[in-house]
Design an enzyme around this catalytic site. Sequence first.
Site, short mmCIF file in Angstrom:
data_model
loop_
_atom_site.label_atom_id
_atom_site.label_comp_id
_atom_site.label_asym_id
_atom_site.label_seq_id
_atom_site.Cartn_x
_atom_site.Cartn_y
_atom_site.Cartn_z
N ARG A 197 47.02 56.49 33.87
CA ARG A 197 48.44 56.15 33.84
C ARG A 197 49.30 57.32 33.40
O ARG A 197 50.52 57.18 33.33
CB ARG A 197 48.65 55.00 32.84
CG ARG A 197 48.55 53.62 33.47
CD ARG A 197 48.58 52.63 32.32
NE ARG A 197 49.32 51.45 32.66
CZ ARG A 197 48.75 50.29 32.99
NH1 ARG A 197 47.45 50.19 33.09
NH2 ARG A 197 49.49 49.24 33.23
N ARG A 239 57.26 47.65 30.79
CA ARG A 239 56.07 48.10 31.54
C ARG A 239 56.51 48.85 32.79
O ARG A 239 55.91 49.86 33.17
CB ARG A 239 55.19 46.90 31.90
CG ARG A 239 54.40 46.38 30.73
CD ARG A 239 54.01 44.93 30.88
NE ARG A 239 53.03 44.66 31.90
CZ ARG A 239 52.75 43.44 32.35
NH1 ARG A 239 53.38 42.39 31.86
NH2 ARG A 239 51.84 43.27 33.28
N ARG A 294 49.23 35.71 30.19
CA ARG A 294 49.19 36.88 29.32
C ARG A 294 50.41 36.97 28.43
O ARG A 294 51.52 36.66 28.86
CB ARG A 294 49.07 38.15 30.17
CG ARG A 294 47.63 38.49 30.45
CD ARG A 294 47.44 39.57 31.45
NE ARG A 294 48.29 40.74 31.30
CZ ARG A 294 48.22 41.79 32.09
NH1 ARG A 294 47.32 41.80 33.06
NH2 ARG A 294 49.02 42.81 31.94
N LYS A 337 46.60 45.14 41.74
CA LYS A 337 45.43 46.00 41.49
C LYS A 337 44.21 45.16 41.11
O LYS A 337 43.13 45.33 41.65
CB LYS A 337 45.74 47.01 40.37
CG LYS A 337 46.98 47.86 40.62
CD LYS A 337 47.25 48.83 39.49
CE LYS A 337 47.64 48.22 38.16
NZ LYS A 337 48.94 47.52 38.15
N ARG A 371 51.92 34.31 37.24
CA ARG A 371 50.48 34.59 37.14
C ARG A 371 49.78 33.79 36.05
O ARG A 371 50.30 33.59 34.96
CB ARG A 371 50.27 36.08 36.86
CG ARG A 371 48.82 36.40 36.51
CD ARG A 371 48.51 37.84 36.48
NE ARG A 371 49.33 38.59 35.56
CZ ARG A 371 49.30 39.90 35.47
NH1 ARG A 371 48.51 40.60 36.26
NH2 ARG A 371 50.06 40.53 34.61
P1 AP5 Z 1 47.42 41.22 39.78
O1 AP5 Z 1 46.32 41.50 40.74
O2 AP5 Z 1 47.08 40.56 38.48
O3 AP5 Z 1 48.30 42.53 39.55
P2 AP5 Z 1 47.98 43.86 38.74
O4 AP5 Z 1 48.49 45.01 39.54
O5 AP5 Z 1 46.53 43.90 38.34
O6 AP5 Z 1 48.95 43.63 37.52
P3 AP5 Z 1 48.77 43.83 35.94
O7 AP5 Z 1 49.91 43.13 35.30
O8 AP5 Z 1 47.40 43.45 35.49
O9 AP5 Z 1 48.97 45.36 35.83
P4 AP5 Z 1 49.37 46.10 34.58
O10 AP5 Z 1 49.15 47.50 35.08
O11 AP5 Z 1 50.70 45.83 34.01
O12 AP5 Z 1 48.39 45.55 33.46
P5 AP5 Z 1 47.09 46.13 32.75
O13 AP5 Z 1 46.23 45.01 32.41
O14 AP5 Z 1 46.52 47.29 33.51
O15 AP5 Z 1 48.52 40.34 40.57
C1 AP5 Z 1 49.67 39.83 39.91
C2 AP5 Z 1 50.01 38.43 40.48
O16 AP5 Z 1 50.40 38.57 41.85
C3 AP5 Z 1 48.84 37.44 40.47
O17 AP5 Z 1 49.32 36.17 40.15
C4 AP5 Z 1 48.29 37.48 41.91
O18 AP5 Z 1 47.72 36.24 42.30
C5 AP5 Z 1 49.56 37.80 42.72
N1 AP5 Z 1 49.29 38.65 43.89
C6 AP5 Z 1 48.48 39.73 43.95
N2 AP5 Z 1 48.51 40.29 45.18
C7 AP5 Z 1 49.36 39.52 45.93
C8 AP5 Z 1 49.83 39.58 47.28
N3 AP5 Z 1 49.42 40.55 48.12
N4 AP5 Z 1 50.73 38.64 47.70
C9 AP5 Z 1 51.17 37.66 46.84
N5 AP5 Z 1 50.75 37.54 45.54
C10 AP5 Z 1 49.87 38.47 45.08
O19 AP5 Z 1 47.74 46.78 31.42
C11 AP5 Z 1 48.28 45.97 30.41
C12 AP5 Z 1 48.72 46.84 29.22
O20 AP5 Z 1 47.56 47.52 28.67
C13 AP5 Z 1 49.69 47.98 29.55
O21 AP5 Z 1 51.04 47.53 29.56
C14 AP5 Z 1 49.39 48.98 28.42
O22 AP5 Z 1 49.99 48.55 27.22
C15 AP5 Z 1 47.88 48.86 28.26
N6 AP5 Z 1 47.14 49.80 29.13
C16 AP5 Z 1 46.27 49.47 30.13
N7 AP5 Z 1 45.77 50.56 30.71
C17 AP5 Z 1 46.32 51.63 30.07
C18 AP5 Z 1 46.21 53.04 30.23
N8 AP5 Z 1 45.42 53.57 31.18
N9 AP5 Z 1 46.94 53.82 29.41
C19 AP5 Z 1 47.73 53.32 28.44
N10 AP5 Z 1 47.89 51.99 28.24
C20 AP5 Z 1 47.20 51.15 29.05
#
Ligand code: AP5
Length: 215
Positions: free
Chosen positions: A88, A172, A161, A13, A127
Amino acid sequence: MNIILLGPPGAGKGTQARHLVETRNMVQLSTGDMLREAKDSGTEMGKTVADVMARGDLVTDEIVIGLIREKLEVASEHDGFIFDGFPRTLAQATALAELLTAIGKPLDYVIELRVNDDALVNRISGRSTCGKCGEVYHDETKPQPTDGKCVKCGASDFKRRADDNEESLRNRLMEYYKKTSPLLGYYYAHDMLKGVDGLADIDDVQASIAEILDS
Ligand code: AP5
């Protein structure tokens, strides 16, 4: 054009959102980034959410909806919103619909990045990100430059992270399947859901998303 990028942790994402920001004058609204910012700057809210995030649990709806409400008020000069990691839960989805209706900027598409759990473990464990500009790297698919400087901003401050470990990832994923995946049905019923193959190369995923946005 206002879109949601929906998918489990590591689906890509953030990677895709950053590309859309660079190419389409859209603004990325990542609740994960907002919460990490609050945590790093030591605000009261940041202290409250730190443990929750480290465990991989979801932060309360009230907090994240409040964050999005604030951002929507100041981000209207862009050509569209990319919601990354929000909503979410169903409560967040209905709150978002109300907020967007109130400012006359309805959602156009919800793009699901389809991946499998094995790929997610590999992506999360490899990552790293640039601490200055947030550029995302991966040990195998997009390694940090050999000169140690970020390709986007030249800084030498790469981070991993705190929640990118196996135990937190398991949690997660569980949160995703329990609380977030029901949104797929919700947006399907609202005729907004589009799916792309998130296992494809980053460029191919970009192309599939562009095809949807330009259709
Ligand atoms: P990346 O693009 O970083 O993936 P992502 O989907 O953004 O993953 P996140 O871990 O950031 O998602 P998340 O939803 O767990 O975390 P968030 O910060 O929202 O890609 C990942 C890796 O893969 C990278 O190394 C990249 O280079 C590689 N890659 C990407 N695409 C690729 C491809 N096509 N092929 C090969 N490699 C690829 O949330 C973190 C925490 O915050 C949550 O756990 C929760 O506690 C809290 N939180 C956040 N939002 C909310 C909400 N709305 N409600 C409640 N709690 C929340």
